[in-house]
Design an enzyme around this catalytic site. Sequence first.
Site, PDB file in Angstrom:
ATOM      1  N   LYS A 186       6.230  -1.267   2.974  1.00  0.00           N
ATOM      2  CA  LYS A 186       5.407  -0.892   4.020  1.00  0.00           C
ATOM      3  C   LYS A 186       4.512  -1.719   2.594  1.00  0.00           C
ATOM      4  CE  LYS A 186       8.089   3.031   1.876  1.00  0.00           C
ATOM      5  NZ  LYS A 186       8.335   4.596   1.662  1.00  0.00           N
ATOM      6  N   THR A 225      -2.756  11.315   1.100  1.00  0.00           N
ATOM      7  CA  THR A 225      -1.889  10.351   1.576  1.00  0.00           C
ATOM      8  C   THR A 225      -0.563  10.650   0.779  1.00  0.00           C
ATOM      9  OG1 THR A 225      -2.087   8.675   0.202  1.00  0.00           O
ATOM     10  CG2 THR A 225      -2.909   8.389   2.353  1.00  0.00           C
ATOM     11  N   GLY A 227       2.504  12.177  -0.243  1.00  0.00           N
ATOM     12  CA  GLY A 227       4.119  12.146   0.731  1.00  0.00           C
ATOM     13  C   GLY A 227       4.071  11.248   2.134  1.00  0.00           C
ATOM     14  N   THR A 228       3.755  10.679   2.651  1.00  0.00           N
ATOM     15  CA  THR A 228       3.828   9.862   3.761  1.00  0.00           C
ATOM     16  C   THR A 228       4.846   8.991   3.792  1.00  0.00           C
ATOM     17  OG1 THR A 228       2.218   7.143   2.565  1.00  0.00           O
ATOM     18  CG2 THR A 228       1.108   9.058   3.754  1.00  0.00           C
ATOM     19  N   GLY A 229       5.436   8.602   2.561  1.00  0.00           N
ATOM     20  CA  GLY A 229       6.915   7.740   1.890  1.00  0.00           C
ATOM     21  C   GLY A 229       7.882   8.492   3.146  1.00  0.00           C
ATOM     22  N   CYS A 230       8.182  10.474   2.476  1.00  0.00           N
ATOM     23  CA  CYS A 230       9.019  10.673   2.755  1.00  0.00           C
ATOM     24  C   CYS A 230       8.758  11.155   4.001  1.00  0.00           C
ATOM     25  CB  CYS A 230       8.180  12.809   2.280  1.00  0.00           C
ATOM     26  SG  CYS A 230       8.324  12.390   0.076  1.00  0.00           S
TER      27      CYS A 230
HETATM   28  N1  LIG Z   1      -4.033   5.021   4.453  1.00  0.00           N
HETATM   29  C1  LIG Z   1      -3.111   4.396   5.296  1.00  0.00           C
HETATM   30  N2  LIG Z   1      -3.061   4.620   6.895  1.00  0.00           N
HETATM   31  C2  LIG Z   1      -2.546   3.485   7.325  1.00  0.00           C
HETATM   32  N3  LIG Z   1      -0.915   4.283   7.294  1.00  0.00           N
HETATM   33  C3  LIG Z   1      -0.653   4.184   5.935  1.00  0.00           C
HETATM   34  C4  LIG Z   1      -1.625   4.543   4.545  1.00  0.00           C
HETATM   35  N4  LIG Z   1      -1.156   5.140   3.306  1.00  0.00           N
HETATM   36  C5  LIG Z   1       0.118   4.649   4.608  1.00  0.00           C
HETATM   37  N5  LIG Z   1       0.769   4.196   5.161  1.00  0.00           N
HETATM   38  C6  LIG Z   1       2.198   4.744   5.576  1.00  0.00           C
HETATM   39  O1  LIG Z   1       2.245   5.207   5.384  1.00  0.00           O
HETATM   40  C7  LIG Z   1       4.277   5.069   4.966  1.00  0.00           C
HETATM   41  C8  LIG Z   1       4.775   4.929   3.512  1.00  0.00           C
HETATM   42  O2  LIG Z   1       3.995   4.350   2.487  1.00  0.00           O
HETATM   43  P1  LIG Z   1       3.421   3.723   1.511  1.00  0.00           P
HETATM   44  O3  LIG Z   1       1.995   4.413   1.054  1.00  0.00           O
HETATM   45  O4  LIG Z   1       3.193   2.411   1.306  1.00  0.00           O
HETATM   46  O5  LIG Z   1       5.347   4.810   0.739  1.00  0.00           O
HETATM   47  P2  LIG Z   1       5.133   5.883  -0.332  1.00  0.00           P
HETATM   48  O6  LIG Z   1       4.624   6.854   0.442  1.00  0.00           O
HETATM   49  O7  LIG Z   1       6.927   5.893  -0.440  1.00  0.00           O
HETATM   50  O8  LIG Z   1       4.601   5.552  -1.265  1.00  0.00           O
HETATM   51  C9  LIG Z   1       3.568   3.649   5.588  1.00  0.00           C
HETATM   52  O9  LIG Z   1       4.186   3.391   7.225  1.00  0.00           O
HETATM   53  C10 LIG Z   1       2.790   2.955   5.303  1.00  0.00           C
HETATM   54  O10 LIG Z   1       1.820   1.692   5.844  1.00  0.00           O
HETATM   55  C1  LIG Z   2      10.106  16.519  -4.467  1.00  0.00           C
HETATM   56  C2  LIG Z   2       9.233  14.961  -3.770  1.00  0.00           C
HETATM   57  N1  LIG Z   2       9.981  14.398  -3.567  1.00  0.00           N
HETATM   58  C3  LIG Z   2       9.651  12.608  -3.706  1.00  0.00           C
HETATM   59  C4  LIG Z   2       7.769  12.677  -4.050  1.00  0.00           C
HETATM   60  C5  LIG Z   2       7.393  11.307  -3.586  1.00  0.00           C
HETATM   61  O1  LIG Z   2       7.026  11.287  -2.599  1.00  0.00           O
HETATM   62  P1  LIG Z   2       6.741  10.130  -1.572  1.00  0.00           P
HETATM   63  O2  LIG Z   2       6.268  10.452   0.141  1.00  0.00           O
HETATM   64  O3  LIG Z   2       6.640   8.635  -1.864  1.00  0.00           O
HETATM   65  O4  LIG Z   2       4.978  10.604  -1.708  1.00  0.00           O
HETATM   66  P2  LIG Z   2       3.979   9.907  -1.870  1.00  0.00           P
HETATM   67  O5  LIG Z   2       4.415   8.633  -3.799  1.00  0.00           O
HETATM   68  O6  LIG Z   2       3.184   9.186  -0.868  1.00  0.00           O
HETATM   69  O7  LIG Z   2       3.266  11.401  -2.480  1.00  0.00           O
HETATM   70  C6  LIG Z   2       7.113  14.183  -4.086  1.00  0.00           C
HETATM   71  N2  LIG Z   2       5.805  13.434  -4.438  1.00  0.00           N
HETATM   72  N3  LIG Z   2       7.975  14.867  -5.058  1.00  0.00           N
END
Ligand SMILES: Nc1ncnc2c1ncn2[C@@H]1O[C@H](COP(=O)(O)OP(=O)(O)O)[C@@H](O)[C@H]1O
Ligand SMILES: Cc1ncc(COP(=O)(O)OP(=O)(O)O)c(N)n1
Length: 535
Positions: A186, A225, A227-230
Amino acid sequence: MDTARTACDPISGIPNILSIAGSDPSGGAGIQADIKSISATGGYAMAVVTALTAQNTRGVTAVHTPPTDFLRQQLDAIAEDVRIDAVKIGMLGSAAVARCVGAWLDHARPPVVVLDPVMVATSGARLLDDDAVRAVVDLARRASLVTPNIAELAVLVGADPAASWSAALEQGRVLAVRLGTRVLVKGGHLPGERCPDALIPAPQDATGGPDTVVLDGCRVPTENTHGTGCSLSSAIATRFAVTGDWPTAVREAKSWLEGALQGADLLDVGAGSGPVHHFHAGPDPRAHQRFTELAWRDIGELRRNLLELPFLTALMEGDLPATDFAYYLQQDALYLRDYSAVLARAAAMAPAEDEQLFWLSAATSCLQTEAELHRTWLSGKTGIRAGEGDAGPVTRAYCDHLRAVAGRGSYAELVAAVLPCFWLYAAVGDHVQERVQERVQERPQGRPGGHGPSGPHPYAAWIATYADPGFAEATARAKQIADGAHRRASPVERTAMLAAFRWSAAYERDFFDAPRARAAARRAPADLREGAVLA
Ligand SMILES: Nc1ncnc2c1ncn2[C@@H]1O[C@H](COP(=O)(O)OP(=O)(O)O)[C@@H](O)[C@H]1O
Ligand SMILES: Cc1ncc(COP(=O)(O)OP(=O)(O)O)c(N)n1
């Protein structure tokens, strides 16, 4: 882990998705995000809690992990009762929890597992203790797809975080080999205006199998952003359970998440990195509307154009050239043979026996109608014999469209694609019958309708076939089936249904116009005709 196409409930089309994750009471991440994401993308959400966090948009202040035997009881309670179409795993928190979930996976063997190896929250808080990383790697080997962010990818391959997209891809490949499973790299945490992700196949797939699929996306300018990963991993699990195809599932989930990020600033949740707007598309308003109402309205102008076609006017007036009529019948006979095969495919895909029987009987009557066309109309009156002649461009395009939907689309989409042939044909029949009746009343002595000064109507017998009550009944049933399929469809499928219906309706109109178009082309100077060799 078996990653073959999953079979979610064939009747509802709604897969049961289990999230095994931590709780985020602020609702942006963890099981709360998972439940919203699964629901918004067309699944039925279930959740087993691994850990409780005290958390808001600014950070995590405490984590409480319930005993693992209670975790196992939750997991068993679900598996003993509910068909699980896919599992999404998020925060595990400790090695003991990861091992407990791994043991349950070995026991329950859910068909699909998407693992988001949560280690650190966006706020920087650690969500996985050090000795748990090995246990998570162990768990990842049992997953169908692993979705680490840049920092998690680095931990999993034992390297520094990638500073570029190409370095991230390289780490993704290393991880896929190490785990023996597919990896989604990602790009969310890399700089740049684009925000690509990449689906790296499992090593066993890569030999002659699919290549890495890069799914590009634009970066949405928002601080919200959390919780985007979840949300992404839950949406992928859901869309895979529906579509059975990884690139499609990731593409659909990513596109949905992009909308959720675009809508994030509309929410007013906390002072830190706020959540994304899971329900940016709203509860799909089309779920409460009949497909037949939406679709009929959608093709309003096309229907008006169809009923005003010179072919139909000339047919009613009785002055349609015999060659145009013969061409129309001949193309109809060729079309019906393919259409019958497509209806048989709908029967094979139908979720219930009564629908199966309906499509089978429709397929049979197409073949009977085709035979009748040849026996009564084509051979006798036009000299054209069965199987004679090539499919014209419209027939070809129409059949190609139907075959493509039958091969690639869902049942709902296919039902929508075959409907115009029933419905528009019935509408043309009603229209022609009505006009003919009106004219008989206006000009009882003249055409059309029988014997007038200018002789009997040459197409009276054909026009009479439009009044078949059996066809009207079949049309009503096909509409009912389409409404049912639409009710059960996901938002993405509903859009595909409308598009498939619209294309078929356009081909249906063009089909009635094809004899005129062909005659016009034949009248064109020789050097303008298709295939002409110009000096
Ligand atoms: N600002 C953004 N605009 C568009 N897509 C985003 C943005 N930030 C994250 N994403 C997308 O959100 C998803 C989660 O990615 P990421 O943020 O790298 O993971 P995590 O939330 O686990 O840290 C991926 O599909 C990434 O491309
Ligand atoms: C309870 C809990 N689980 C997972 C996360 C982190 O989630 P993720 O979607 O990777 O979110 P960001 O890193 O984008 O916040 C969390 N904060 N809490």
